[in-house]
Design a protein around this motif. Structure first.
Motif, short mmCIF file in Angstrom:
data_model
loop_
_atom_site.label_atom_id
_atom_site.label_comp_id
_atom_site.label_asym_id
_atom_site.label_seq_id
_atom_site.Cartn_x
_atom_site.Cartn_y
_atom_site.Cartn_z
N GLN A 71 40.79 56.18 40.36
CA GLN A 71 40.18 54.81 40.60
C GLN A 71 39.47 54.48 39.43
O GLN A 71 39.24 53.19 39.26
N ASP A 72 38.82 55.21 38.75
CA ASP A 72 37.98 55.01 37.74
C ASP A 72 38.89 54.43 36.49
O ASP A 72 38.50 53.48 35.81
N ILE A 73 40.16 55.09 36.33
CA ILE A 73 40.92 54.57 35.60
C ILE A 73 41.39 53.03 35.67
O ILE A 73 41.50 52.23 34.92
N LEU A 74 41.71 52.77 36.94
CA LEU A 74 42.25 51.44 37.37
C LEU A 74 41.03 50.48 37.22
O LEU A 74 41.16 49.36 36.69
N SER A 75 39.73 50.94 37.72
CA SER A 75 38.74 50.05 37.29
C SER A 75 38.56 49.69 35.83
O SER A 75 38.40 48.79 35.51
N TYR A 76 38.83 50.76 34.75
CA TYR A 76 38.52 50.64 33.65
C TYR A 76 39.67 49.40 32.96
O TYR A 76 39.54 48.74 32.18
N VAL A 77 40.60 49.68 33.43
CA VAL A 77 42.02 48.79 32.84
C VAL A 77 41.80 47.76 33.40
O VAL A 77 42.00 46.50 32.63
N MET A 78 41.46 47.29 34.73
CA MET A 78 41.18 45.80 35.07
C MET A 78 40.19 45.31 34.23
O MET A 78 40.22 44.06 33.84
N SER A 79 39.18 46.04 33.99
CA SER A 79 38.07 45.46 33.41
C SER A 79 38.53 45.13 31.76
O SER A 79 38.08 43.81 31.56
N GLU A 80 39.19 45.90 31.24
CA GLU A 80 39.90 45.76 29.81
C GLU A 80 40.43 44.26 29.85
O GLU A 80 40.56 43.45 28.91
N ILE A 81 41.57 44.19 30.83
CA ILE A 81 42.46 43.28 30.93
C ILE A 81 41.79 41.87 31.41
O ILE A 81 41.81 40.77 30.79
N ASN A 82 40.65 41.91 32.19
CA ASN A 82 39.91 40.96 32.72
C ASN A 82 39.09 40.36 31.50
O ASN A 82 38.83 39.07 31.30
N GLN A 83 38.60 41.18 30.71
CA GLN A 83 37.60 40.74 29.51
C GLN A 83 38.48 40.12 28.31
O GLN A 83 37.67 39.48 27.60
N ALA A 84 39.92 40.58 28.23
CA ALA A 84 40.57 40.01 27.10
C ALA A 84 40.99 38.45 27.32
O ALA A 84 41.21 37.96 28.20
N PRO A 85 40.66 37.76 26.37
CA PRO A 85 41.14 36.39 26.23
C PRO A 85 42.37 35.90 26.25
O PRO A 85 42.55 34.86 26.60
N HIS A 86 43.00 36.91 25.98
CA HIS A 86 44.76 36.46 25.72
C HIS A 86 45.73 36.83 26.89
O HIS A 86 46.79 36.59 26.88
N ILE A 87 45.36 38.05 27.90
CA ILE A 87 46.25 38.43 28.68
C ILE A 87 45.53 38.30 29.94
O ILE A 87 44.36 38.32 30.31
N LYS A 88 46.45 38.60 31.01
CA LYS A 88 46.35 38.59 32.46
C LYS A 88 47.34 39.52 32.91
O LYS A 88 48.52 39.73 32.17
N ALA A 89 47.57 39.89 34.15
CA ALA A 89 48.35 41.04 34.64
C ALA A 89 48.88 40.71 36.06
O ALA A 89 48.16 40.22 36.90
N THR A 90 50.08 40.82 36.17
CA THR A 90 50.68 41.08 37.48
C THR A 90 51.01 42.42 37.67
O THR A 90 51.09 43.14 36.89
#
Length: 180
Positions: A71-90
């Motif tokens: 869960q900690d890894i998922l949270s970190y990955v989500m945070s990194e993706i959400n903060q990035a100005p150029h990517i989103k994720a399916t």
């Protein structure tokens, strides 16, 4: 003579200081992901897995054993993706996870609830073999980062298929119409 020995010691000391500065510590998986997130774009993938996920041999796949909580890894990955100005994720998870029951796999119900709270309505379920096949195909051309957790519940891989945040399929289709 004493002056010469003194000078030798100074030179050896300076050499050690220089060599110590040249030796760098390897980056943690978080540092690596943070650094790589700006290199990743649409068609790249990030995958968070349980411990039994296999080490894949495809050249485009970089795997890290984090030793950390899923869960900690998922949270970190989500945070990194959400903060990035150029990517989103399916976001995808193994369809098999939906059918696993608590007596067979203790902790699976809480895991599903926590992952669902974090990933929300963006989460889609696809059979594991289809996801692995897609990952295999994608990694022949594009990079994939796999982050292995310390989790020991099967079918708990979460796949983040990256896409462009500032361009979408609707605009792409309009552009293609203009080109033709």
């Amino acid at each position: 003579m004493k002056y010469r020995n003194y000078r030798s010691y100074i030179l050896i000391g300076l050499l050690f200081l220089f060599l110590e500065g040249c030796i760098s510590k390897p980056l943690s998986w978080k540092d690596e992901l943070h650094k790589d997130i700006f290199l990743l774009g649409h068609r790249n993938w990030i995958v968070v897995t349980d411990m039994a996920y296999p080490l894949q041999s495809q050249e485009g796949i970089k795997t890290f054993y984090t030793g950390e909580d899923y869960q900690d890894i998922l949270s970190y990955v989500m945070s990194e993706i959400n903060q990035a100005p150029h990517i989103k994720a399916t976001i995808y998870q193994d369809r098999e996870l939906m059918f696993m029951e608590e007596p067979d796999v203790p902790g699976v119900t809480e895991l599903r609830l926590r992952a669902g709270d974090l990933l929300g309505d963006r989460l889609q379920y696809i059979p594991h073999e289809q996801l692995i096949s897609r990952l295999d195909s994608v990694s022949r051309i594009f990079n994939v980062i796999i982050l292995k957790s310390n989790l020991t519940i099967p079918y708990t891989s979460t796949f983040f298929e990256l896409d462009c945040r500032y361009w979408d399929n609707i605009r792409q289709k309009e552009l293609e119409k203009r080109i033709q």
